[in-house]
Design an enzyme around this catalytic site. Sequence first.
Site, PDB file in Angstrom:
ATOM      1  N   ARG A 195       0.850  -1.182   0.000  1.00  0.00           N
ATOM      2  CA  ARG A 195       0.000   0.000   0.000  1.00  0.00           C
ATOM      3  C   ARG A 195       0.891   1.239   0.000  1.00  0.00           C
ATOM      4  O   ARG A 195       2.061   1.183   0.387  1.00  0.00           O
ATOM      5  CB  ARG A 195      -0.911   0.024   1.222  1.00  0.00           C
ATOM      6  CG  ARG A 195      -1.877  -1.149   1.320  1.00  0.00           C
ATOM      7  CD  ARG A 195      -2.724  -1.013   2.591  1.00  0.00           C
ATOM      8  NE  ARG A 195      -3.711  -2.073   2.706  1.00  0.00           N
ATOM      9  CZ  ARG A 195      -3.543  -3.204   3.401  1.00  0.00           C
ATOM     10  NH1 ARG A 195      -2.384  -3.399   4.036  1.00  0.00           N
ATOM     11  NH2 ARG A 195      -4.490  -4.116   3.463  1.00  0.00           N
ATOM     12  N   LYS A 240      -2.536  -2.085   7.840  1.00  0.00           N
ATOM     13  CA  LYS A 240      -3.715  -1.536   8.505  1.00  0.00           C
ATOM     14  C   LYS A 240      -3.893  -2.167   9.878  1.00  0.00           C
ATOM     15  O   LYS A 240      -3.654  -3.347  10.070  1.00  0.00           O
ATOM     16  CB  LYS A 240      -4.961  -1.798   7.655  1.00  0.00           C
ATOM     17  CG  LYS A 240      -5.027  -0.968   6.377  1.00  0.00           C
ATOM     18  CD  LYS A 240      -6.335  -1.197   5.647  1.00  0.00           C
ATOM     19  CE  LYS A 240      -6.458  -0.299   4.423  1.00  0.00           C
ATOM     20  NZ  LYS A 240      -7.740  -0.525   3.708  1.00  0.00           N
ATOM     21  N   HIS A 246      -1.781   2.488  -5.855  1.00  0.00           N
ATOM     22  CA  HIS A 246      -2.756   1.414  -5.636  1.00  0.00           C
ATOM     23  C   HIS A 246      -2.997   0.613  -6.915  1.00  0.00           C
ATOM     24  O   HIS A 246      -3.335  -0.576  -6.851  1.00  0.00           O
ATOM     25  CB  HIS A 246      -4.071   1.985  -5.112  1.00  0.00           C
ATOM     26  CG  HIS A 246      -4.801   1.042  -4.196  1.00  0.00           C
ATOM     27  ND1 HIS A 246      -4.298   0.650  -2.978  1.00  0.00           N
ATOM     28  CD2 HIS A 246      -5.976   0.386  -4.352  1.00  0.00           C
ATOM     29  CE1 HIS A 246      -5.138  -0.193  -2.404  1.00  0.00           C
ATOM     30  NE2 HIS A 246      -6.165  -0.371  -3.218  1.00  0.00           N
ATOM     31  N   ARG A 279      -0.461  -2.015  -7.003  1.00  0.00           N
ATOM     32  CA  ARG A 279      -0.860  -3.063  -6.056  1.00  0.00           C
ATOM     33  C   ARG A 279      -1.888  -3.996  -6.704  1.00  0.00           C
ATOM     34  O   ARG A 279      -1.818  -5.222  -6.571  1.00  0.00           O
ATOM     35  CB  ARG A 279      -1.430  -2.419  -4.789  1.00  0.00           C
ATOM     36  CG  ARG A 279      -1.965  -3.397  -3.737  1.00  0.00           C
ATOM     37  CD  ARG A 279      -2.313  -2.593  -2.480  1.00  0.00           C
ATOM     38  NE  ARG A 279      -3.229  -3.277  -1.596  1.00  0.00           N
ATOM     39  CZ  ARG A 279      -2.859  -4.113  -0.619  1.00  0.00           C
ATOM     40  NH1 ARG A 279      -1.588  -4.398  -0.445  1.00  0.00           N
ATOM     41  NH2 ARG A 279      -3.760  -4.672   0.180  1.00  0.00           N
ATOM     42  N   HIS A 336      -4.658  -8.829   3.486  1.00  0.00           N
ATOM     43  CA  HIS A 336      -6.111  -8.801   3.647  1.00  0.00           C
ATOM     44  C   HIS A 336      -6.506  -9.699   4.814  1.00  0.00           C
ATOM     45  O   HIS A 336      -6.096 -10.856   4.885  1.00  0.00           O
ATOM     46  CB  HIS A 336      -6.801  -9.318   2.368  1.00  0.00           C
ATOM     47  CG  HIS A 336      -6.743  -8.356   1.231  1.00  0.00           C
ATOM     48  ND1 HIS A 336      -6.949  -8.732  -0.081  1.00  0.00           N
ATOM     49  CD2 HIS A 336      -6.508  -7.019   1.199  1.00  0.00           C
ATOM     50  CE1 HIS A 336      -6.835  -7.681  -0.864  1.00  0.00           C
ATOM     51  NE2 HIS A 336      -6.571  -6.629  -0.107  1.00  0.00           N
ATOM     52  N   TYR A 360      -9.931 -10.163  -7.221  1.00  0.00           N
ATOM     53  CA  TYR A 360      -8.926 -10.365  -8.257  1.00  0.00           C
ATOM     54  C   TYR A 360      -9.114 -11.664  -9.020  1.00  0.00           C
ATOM     55  O   TYR A 360      -8.333 -11.970  -9.911  1.00  0.00           O
ATOM     56  CB  TYR A 360      -7.525 -10.336  -7.640  1.00  0.00           C
ATOM     57  CG  TYR A 360      -7.219  -9.013  -6.986  1.00  0.00           C
ATOM     58  CD1 TYR A 360      -6.966  -7.873  -7.757  1.00  0.00           C
ATOM     59  CD2 TYR A 360      -7.211  -8.893  -5.613  1.00  0.00           C
ATOM     60  CE1 TYR A 360      -6.710  -6.655  -7.158  1.00  0.00           C
ATOM     61  CE2 TYR A 360      -6.953  -7.673  -5.005  1.00  0.00           C
ATOM     62  CZ  TYR A 360      -6.708  -6.564  -5.779  1.00  0.00           C
ATOM     63  OH  TYR A 360      -6.457  -5.364  -5.192  1.00  0.00           O
TER      64      TYR A 360
END
Length: 307
Positions: free
Chosen positions: A155, A179, A250, A253, A276, A285
Amino acid sequence: MLQEYDHAELLEIWLKERKIQNQSVHTLQAYERDVSDFLLFCAHKKLMLSDVETSDLREYLAFKVENQNLSPSSLQRMLSAIRQFMKWAEQGQFMSFNPANDFQLKRQSRPLPGLVDIETVNQILDQPEPETEVQQQMWLRDKAILELLYSSGLRLAEVQSLRIKDVDFNRQLLRITGKGNKTRIVPFGTKAKEAVMSWLQIYPLWHGDFVPEANVFITQKGNPLGARQIENRVKFQAQRAGVNVDLHPHLLRHCFASHMLSNSGDLRAVQEMLGHSNLTTTQIYTHVDFDRLAQVYDQAHPRAAKK
């Protein structure tokens, strides 16, 4: 101990119980259609119900989407019927666990992220360096940023906050704080390693203190590079390469995830590398690669051989 019944018998028993619970005729017909179709798919794969895994359910739903162009609501209805049937089968000890328990479909379809093909990415990363010394130095820094974004699917904030001590050149691993302050370890490729090492040779010239806690990416004044500055440099380098793409961190990514998944098919590994927490986030994806789909079809289907 698991009880042994064939699929047709299990479905018949389940439907009888649903009928006793005063389910409507319309609902029972939908249940029978949806569950029997899935069980037929399992039979074709020579899978007993007790052997079904989440990957089989995902494969089945993908097959239905590709062949019947089902709406999201139809998929949700189908999954609901299968989930209820498997829950009943688990409770009745016809299977040891319900693989549909944690399997979720998104209520609203999400648009696929924009993608850049591999050739275009290579055109950006392999472009010639600028002529002036200052621009050459900036290119070395920017290339290291671009390589890490694409090599490891980082990220923007993760690249910005990357510290020198987070980079393990020997094992080619990055320690990333993502995150929620969650830490993960992700690999980076040889090209990215070479780019970062080349940039770090310039690093001291920009008054950067080469200490473990220091940020990897800095300005010419030695300050940590800001998020907006990284975005602007990524966009600039795409323009300099003559690529008509609105490139941003992004998007690289997205390209990393798509290209990795297309070539490996390992959704769980890509999930880990992206950081994730939920596998359904990564599943965006799993869009159809039509070239690969056609290739697999030509190789696998008995009626596909071209004379």
